[in-house]
Design an enzyme around this catalytic site. Structure first.
Site, PDB file in Angstrom:
ATOM      1  N   LYS A   1      11.975   7.009   3.847  1.00 37.46           N
ATOM      2  CA  LYS A   1      10.704   6.593   3.268  1.00 37.46           C
ATOM      3  C   LYS A   1      10.551   6.953   1.806  1.00 37.46           C
ATOM      4  O   LYS A   1      11.069   7.943   1.310  1.00 37.46           O
ATOM      5  CB  LYS A   1       9.552   7.232   4.042  1.00 37.46           C
TER       6      LYS A   1
ATOM      7  N   SER B   1       8.766  11.122   3.534  1.00 35.92           N
ATOM      8  CA  SER B   1       8.099  11.402   4.797  1.00 35.92           C
ATOM      9  C   SER B   1       8.805  12.571   5.457  1.00 35.92           C
ATOM     10  O   SER B   1      10.021  12.713   5.350  1.00 35.92           O
ATOM     11  CB  SER B   1       8.163  10.166   5.695  1.00 35.92           C
TER      12      SER B   1
ATOM     13  N   GLU C   1      -1.861   4.540  -3.600  1.00 33.97           N
ATOM     14  CA  GLU C   1      -2.866   4.481  -2.532  1.00 33.97           C
ATOM     15  C   GLU C   1      -4.069   5.356  -2.856  1.00 33.97           C
ATOM     16  O   GLU C   1      -5.221   5.000  -2.578  1.00 33.97           O
ATOM     17  CB  GLU C   1      -2.249   4.939  -1.209  1.00 33.97           C
TER      18      GLU C   1
ATOM     19  N   HIS D   1      -4.926 -16.493  -3.468  1.00 41.45           N
ATOM     20  CA  HIS D   1      -5.028 -16.224  -2.011  1.00 41.45           C
ATOM     21  C   HIS D   1      -3.807 -15.454  -1.494  1.00 41.45           C
ATOM     22  O   HIS D   1      -3.489 -15.527  -0.313  1.00 41.45           O
ATOM     23  CB  HIS D   1      -5.181 -17.521  -1.206  1.00 41.45           C
TER      24      HIS D   1
END
Ligand code: ARG
Length: 472
Positions: free
Chosen positions: A297, A291, A304, A170
């Site tokens: 970043k 970024s 992704e 979980h």
């Protein structure tokens, strides 16, 4: 031309030179647009020519085509292949698909005898054959690429057989495990994925060539010979099935979808683990992006995108299933749209596997961060309950209850289980002795899990060695 005009426009093009005998006029522009598949199926050119070479050799051997014509056709086909190979082939939309593009060029090169190549076959068995050949190679590529990813995972597993991290259910801290064990979980999933690609390749390895349009042919062809020449295990056994079926494509897409699902889970874990709140791993410069506005970043874009590509593979599976569903036997032109689905999924899985292998190979684990998190969330509570069963003779349910009270006590005191004073523990249950201290640390917890398939570092090392033998 505005769309409305284009829709009505009758092309000034003459009737199709390969099948236009009964036609007085050429197709409307929009007919050509919806009908042509060359932009997609040109990827089958190698397989198409390979199939034609096997077919014409068989026609000659069977006395269906004269040896001299067969030789001309063979030389011509090789010339066409050479032209496509070096990018000197003009693909034509008017010629619809790869089959007619190749044949039309063959006719330009060798003249009339080219027309004998299409004896005793149809584009229906031809395209099924091309696709089966292409998919066999795609399965082999997927297998090799999955192996590379497994190699990277096993190397991480060996380096981190004893690196303790939190194990989750979980996404809540459950029990400590080792990072190596976690890596090997994916090696197992990927091993089954390889099995699925192998199954798809094996079941799909039958030659539809010679089924002709749908009913077989009256020419004395030798389907076993062409099947053998093309590396198939034999010919398909029903001509209708041969041109109507694409379940070999579906099986490939199912294997892609399941494999992508696994990659997507690993990708998601990389996204979580690289978040500074976790800080369990860092990805290399080669597999992250910055970024344009936030200088600090370091985004896990590749992970992704791998996660996102699971949408492409499952989407392709659903697309082809919907194309086939409700399609009466045998071939229907709907089936032409099998190829965009198959190619898109193949590209997605290959790119995903390559990116994931790169990310995992470069990935740096941060054992200190993992270890710090591993002790949190009372992750050795099960060890405590197990100890109460083993050493103090409590039934497990009672041990579970006593441990729950100890967890609450620790929570109230704002400490972890190993920090509870023995006296405070004994106040909750007299049967607890100082021996319990041995099971409360994460090291002991992990080391004790020696059951088959468990997370003990020694077992993980052994499992990594076994995985090497089995998969690499
Ligand atoms: N381009 C077609 C396809 O990909 C080839 C088969 C066409 N057959 C036909 N009878 N029109 O399915």
């Amino acid at each position: 031309m505005p769309d409305s005009k284009r829709r009505k426009a009758r092309a000034s093009a003459p009737a199709n030179q390969l099948w236009g005998g009964r036609y007085a006029a050429g197709p409307a522009a929009v007919m050509t647009a919806i009908n042509a598949s060359i932009d997609v199926d040109r990827r089958l050119w190698r397989e198409d020519i390979q199939g034609s070479l096997a077919h014409v050799a068989m026609l000659a051997r069977q006395g269906i085509v004269r040896p001299a014509d067969a030789a001309r056709i063979t030389r011509g086909l090789k010339k066409v292949a050479a032209e496509i190979e070096v990018g000197r082939f003009a693909f034509s939309t008017a010629l619809e698909d790869i089959h007619m593009n190749v044949e039309a060029r063959l006719a330009e090169l060798i003249g009339k005898p080219a027309g004998r190549l299409h004896t005793a076959r149809s584009r229906n068995d031809q395209v099924a054959t091309d696709l089966a050949l292409w998919l066999r190679a795609a399965c082999a590529r997927a297998d090799a690429m999955i192996r590379e990813l497994q190699r990277a995972l096993v190397a991480q597993a060996e380096a981190h057989a004893g690196t303790i991290m939190p194990g989750y259910t979980h996404l809540q801290p459950a029990q400590p495990v080792t990072f190596g064990h976690h890596m090997l979980a994916y090696v197992e999933m990927l091993g089954r994925d390889r099995g699925r690609f192998a199954d798809a390749a094996r079941r799909g390895n039958r030659s539809p060539l010679g089924a002709a349009a749908l009913a077989g042919t009256s020419f004395p062809i030798d389907r076993h010979a062409t099947a053998k020449a093309l590396g198939f295990d034999g010919p398909t056994d029903n001509s209708l099935d041969s041109v109507a079926s694409r379940d070999f494509g579906l099986e490939f897409l199912a294997a892609c979808s399941i494999c992508s699902t696994h990659l997507s889970r690993l990708a998601e874990e990389l996204v979580i683990w690289t978040n500074p709140l976790f800080g369990f791993v860092s990805l290399s410069d080669a597999f992250t992006t910055g970024s344009s506005i936030m200088p600090q970043k370091r985004n896990p874009d590749a992970a992704e995108l791998v996660r996102g590509k699971a949408g492409a593979t499952l989407g392709a599976f659903v697309r082809l299933t919907m194309i086939l569903k409700g399609l009466p036997l045998t071939y229907g032109k709907d089936m032409q749209d099998d190829k965009p689905a198959i190619f898109e999924a193949a590209d997605a899985i290959e790119l995903s596997l390559a990116a994931m292998a790169g990310m995992i190979a470069d990935m740096k684990a941060n054992p200190a961060r993992m270890r710090a998190a591993a002790g949190g969330g009372f992750s050795t509570a099960t060890d405590l309950a197990d100890w109460l069963v083993r050493a103090a003779g409590l039934p497990f349910r009672e041990a579970h209850h006593v441990t729950g009270r100890l967890v609450r006590l620790a929570e109230e005191r704002g400490c972890d289980l190993p920090d509870l004073p023995l006296a405070a523990m004994r106040a909750i249950d007299k049967r607890i002795t100082k021996d319990v201290l041995g099971v409360l640390g994460v090291d002991n917890s992990v080391r004790s899990r020696r059951s088959h398939g468990g997370t003990a570092p020694a077992s993980v090392l052994r499992a990594a060695r076994a995985a090497r033998r089995k998969w690499l």
